[in-house]
Scaffold this motif. Structure first.
Motif, PDB file in Angstrom:
ATOM      1  N   TYR A   1       0.822  -1.198   0.000  1.00 52.48           N
ATOM      2  CA  TYR A   1       0.000   0.000   0.000  1.00 52.48           C
ATOM      3  C   TYR A   1       0.862   1.257   0.000  1.00 52.48           C
ATOM      4  CZ  TYR A   1      -4.625  -2.038   0.946  1.00 52.48           C
ATOM      5  OH  TYR A   1      -5.819  -2.707   0.838  1.00 52.48           O
ATOM      6  N   GLU A   2       0.262   2.348  -0.483  1.00 54.38           N
ATOM      7  CA  GLU A   2       0.858   3.673  -0.351  1.00 54.38           C
ATOM      8  C   GLU A   2       0.046   4.425   0.695  1.00 54.38           C
ATOM      9  OE1 GLU A   2       3.659   5.676  -0.492  1.00 54.38           O
ATOM     10  OE2 GLU A   2       3.712   5.082  -2.608  1.00 54.38           O
ATOM     11  N   ALA A   3       0.733   5.019   1.672  1.00 54.18           N
ATOM     12  CA  ALA A   3       0.049   5.784   2.715  1.00 54.18           C
ATOM     13  C   ALA A   3      -0.192   7.211   2.234  1.00 54.18           C
ATOM     14  CB  ALA A   3       0.881   5.794   3.993  1.00 54.18           C
ATOM     15  N   VAL A   4      -1.433   7.676   2.368  1.00 52.05           N
ATOM     16  CA  VAL A   4      -1.829   8.980   1.827  1.00 52.05           C
ATOM     17  C   VAL A   4      -2.517   9.813   2.903  1.00 52.05           C
ATOM     18  CG1 VAL A   4      -3.272  10.166   0.124  1.00 52.05           C
ATOM     19  CG2 VAL A   4      -2.107   8.027  -0.497  1.00 52.05           C
ATOM     20  N   GLN A   5      -2.067  11.048   3.053  1.00 51.10           N
ATOM     21  CA  GLN A   5      -2.713  12.001   3.946  1.00 51.10           C
ATOM     22  C   GLN A   5      -3.402  13.088   3.125  1.00 51.10           C
ATOM     23  OE1 GLN A   5      -2.900  10.535   6.889  1.00 51.10           O
ATOM     24  NE2 GLN A   5      -1.518  11.740   8.189  1.00 51.10           N
ATOM     25  N   TRP A   6      -3.256  14.346   3.490  1.00 57.92           N
ATOM     26  CA  TRP A   6      -3.879  15.464   2.790  1.00 57.92           C
ATOM     27  C   TRP A   6      -3.142  16.746   3.172  1.00 57.92           C
ATOM     28  CZ3 TRP A   6      -5.803  12.814   6.935  1.00 57.92           C
ATOM     29  CH2 TRP A   6      -5.878  13.532   8.134  1.00 57.92           C
ATOM     30  N   ASP A   7      -3.248  17.765   2.326  1.00 53.63           N
ATOM     31  CA  ASP A   7      -2.695  19.075   2.688  1.00 53.63           C
ATOM     32  C   ASP A   7      -3.764  20.167   2.709  1.00 53.63           C
ATOM     33  OD1 ASP A   7      -2.997  19.100  -0.101  1.00 53.63           O
ATOM     34  OD2 ASP A   7      -1.291  20.445  -0.398  1.00 53.63           O
ATOM     35  N   VAL A   8      -4.996  19.821   2.292  1.00 53.55           N
ATOM     36  CA  VAL A   8      -6.125  20.747   2.384  1.00 53.55           C
ATOM     37  C   VAL A   8      -7.249  20.040   3.136  1.00 53.55           C
ATOM     38  CG1 VAL A   8      -7.872  22.053   1.122  1.00 53.55           C
ATOM     39  CG2 VAL A   8      -5.521  21.970   0.261  1.00 53.55           C
ATOM     40  N   ASP A   9      -7.480  20.470   4.371  1.00 53.89           N
ATOM     41  CA  ASP A   9      -8.516  19.865   5.214  1.00 53.89           C
ATOM     42  C   ASP A   9      -9.757  20.750   5.168  1.00 53.89           C
ATOM     43  OD1 ASP A   9     -10.065  18.698   7.161  1.00 53.89           O
ATOM     44  OD2 ASP A   9      -8.468  18.583   8.661  1.00 53.89           O
ATOM     45  N   SER A  10     -10.881  20.202   4.705  1.00 55.94           N
ATOM     46  CA  SER A  10     -12.126  20.972   4.644  1.00 55.94           C
ATOM     47  C   SER A  10     -12.655  21.324   6.031  1.00 55.94           C
ATOM     48  CB  SER A  10     -13.196  20.171   3.901  1.00 55.94           C
ATOM     49  OG  SER A  10     -13.578  19.034   4.664  1.00 55.94           O
TER      50      SER A  10
ATOM     51  N   LEU B   1     -11.637  26.640  -0.600  1.00 58.47           N
ATOM     52  CA  LEU B   1     -11.325  27.494  -1.744  1.00 58.47           C
ATOM     53  C   LEU B   1     -10.317  28.596  -1.417  1.00 58.47           C
ATOM     54  CD1 LEU B   1     -14.843  27.818  -3.397  1.00 58.47           C
ATOM     55  CD2 LEU B   1     -12.983  26.236  -3.972  1.00 58.47           C
ATOM     56  N   ASP B   2     -10.279  29.050  -0.168  1.00 58.31           N
ATOM     57  CA  ASP B   2      -9.340  30.101   0.227  1.00 58.31           C
ATOM     58  C   ASP B   2      -8.143  29.545   0.994  1.00 58.31           C
ATOM     59  OD1 ASP B   2     -11.129  31.871  -0.886  1.00 58.31           O
ATOM     60  OD2 ASP B   2     -12.095  32.380   1.021  1.00 58.31           O
ATOM     61  N   ASN B   3      -7.999  28.240   0.984  1.00 57.03           N
ATOM     62  CA  ASN B   3      -6.936  27.608   1.762  1.00 57.03           C
ATOM     63  C   ASN B   3      -5.564  27.973   1.194  1.00 57.03           C
ATOM     64  OD1 ASN B   3      -5.122  25.448   2.881  1.00 57.03           O
ATOM     65  ND2 ASN B   3      -7.063  24.714   3.719  1.00 57.03           N
TER      66      ASN B   3
END
Length: 263
Positions: free
Chosen positions: A173-182, A198-200
């Motif tokens: 597996y590839e571990a995936v996070q995020w850089d834009v949290d709603s 949208l303004d992140n």
């Protein structure tokens, strides 16, 4: 046997010298033990998941974590379809077992199915065997239900350590996070959630956005968010279409780069 007699001042001088030698020895030992050069590279390099991807293409990925509730599934599929967008849904094993028809709907609509652990447990509190069970139990649930092999994993709560990442990769597996949290999970209101995306300040080429499938305002705000991303010139894709193929590196912020410059 000869006995040497020294004066008081000489005795104090010898004692001070001995004490200094002891301190110096301890200091040198400390420097040696803490010298990064004496440690292995594997031990000194922190293992990171992918938070975003370096790309010249104006594209971003949208992802949804699913651990509880499936009431908004049809609405999410409809809105994503309206914008011709395919998303990535990170599903917990408990959610899969409770909502197998929702899983099938997402898959049949062309969305990417990914792994979010079996019980939504904090994996850093487990040993390696426990981590493996969390990942592979969900893997087998989806394989049995849809007949596919998943390759993307998101640790519950975004919580990980070196062993979580190493175990994830060992299992293919590839571990995936995020850089834009709603921040949809905070349920602070529709407008704040839309602005949060949208303004992140982190929103850029290669960003990975985090939503939750059944948060209070997600379905209500998704149409406007996708429209806003389109107006900014972004193409929205599933995570696997954003990730780089072949050899890559990950910088200190979790951004994935190709090992050789793209021509």
């Amino acid at each position: 046997m000869k006995v040497y007699v020294v004066g008081k001042k000489e005795a104090l001088s010898y004692i001070a010298m001995a004490f200094l030698l002891i301190l110096c020895g301890a200091s040198f030992a400390h420097l040696y033990l803490e010298d990064p050069g004496t440690k292995s590279a594997a031990a000194s390099v922190r293992q990171l998941p992918i938070y975003s991807v370096e790309t010249e293409e104006k594209k971003v990925a949208i992802s949804f974590d699913a651990a509880a509730g499936a009431d908004d599934t049809d609405q999410l599929i409809e809105i994503l379809g309206k914008h011709n967008v395919k998303g990535t849904f990170f599903l917990c094993g408990c959610w899969i077992r409770n909502h197998p028809e929702a899983v099938k709907k997402l898959y049949e609509a062309g969305h990417e199915i990914a792994n979010h652990g079996n019980t939504h447990a904090d994996m850093i509190k487990m040993d390696e065997a426990g981590m493996e069970r969390e990942i592979m139990d969900t893997h087998e649930e989806i394989k049995k239900l849809l007949g596919i092999e998943m390759t993307l994993f998101r640790p519950p709560y975004g919580s990980y350590n070196d062993q979580v990442i190493q175990t994830t990769r060992r299992l293919g597996y590839e571990a995936v996070q995020w850089d834009v949290d709603s921040l949809d999970w905070k349920e602070q209101g529709l407008e704040p959630m839309i602005r949060q995306v949208l303004d992140n300040k982190n929103l850029r080429n290669g960003s990975i956005m985090l939503f939750h499938n059944n948060a209070k305002y997600t379905a209500a705000g998704l149409d406007r968010i996708l429209t806003g991303l389109e107006e900014k010139g972004y193409t929205v894709v599933p995570v696997s279409e954003l990730l780089l193929e072949g050899e890559y590196t990950i910088d200190h912020a979790g951004r994935q780069y190709p090992t050789t410059p793209t021509k």
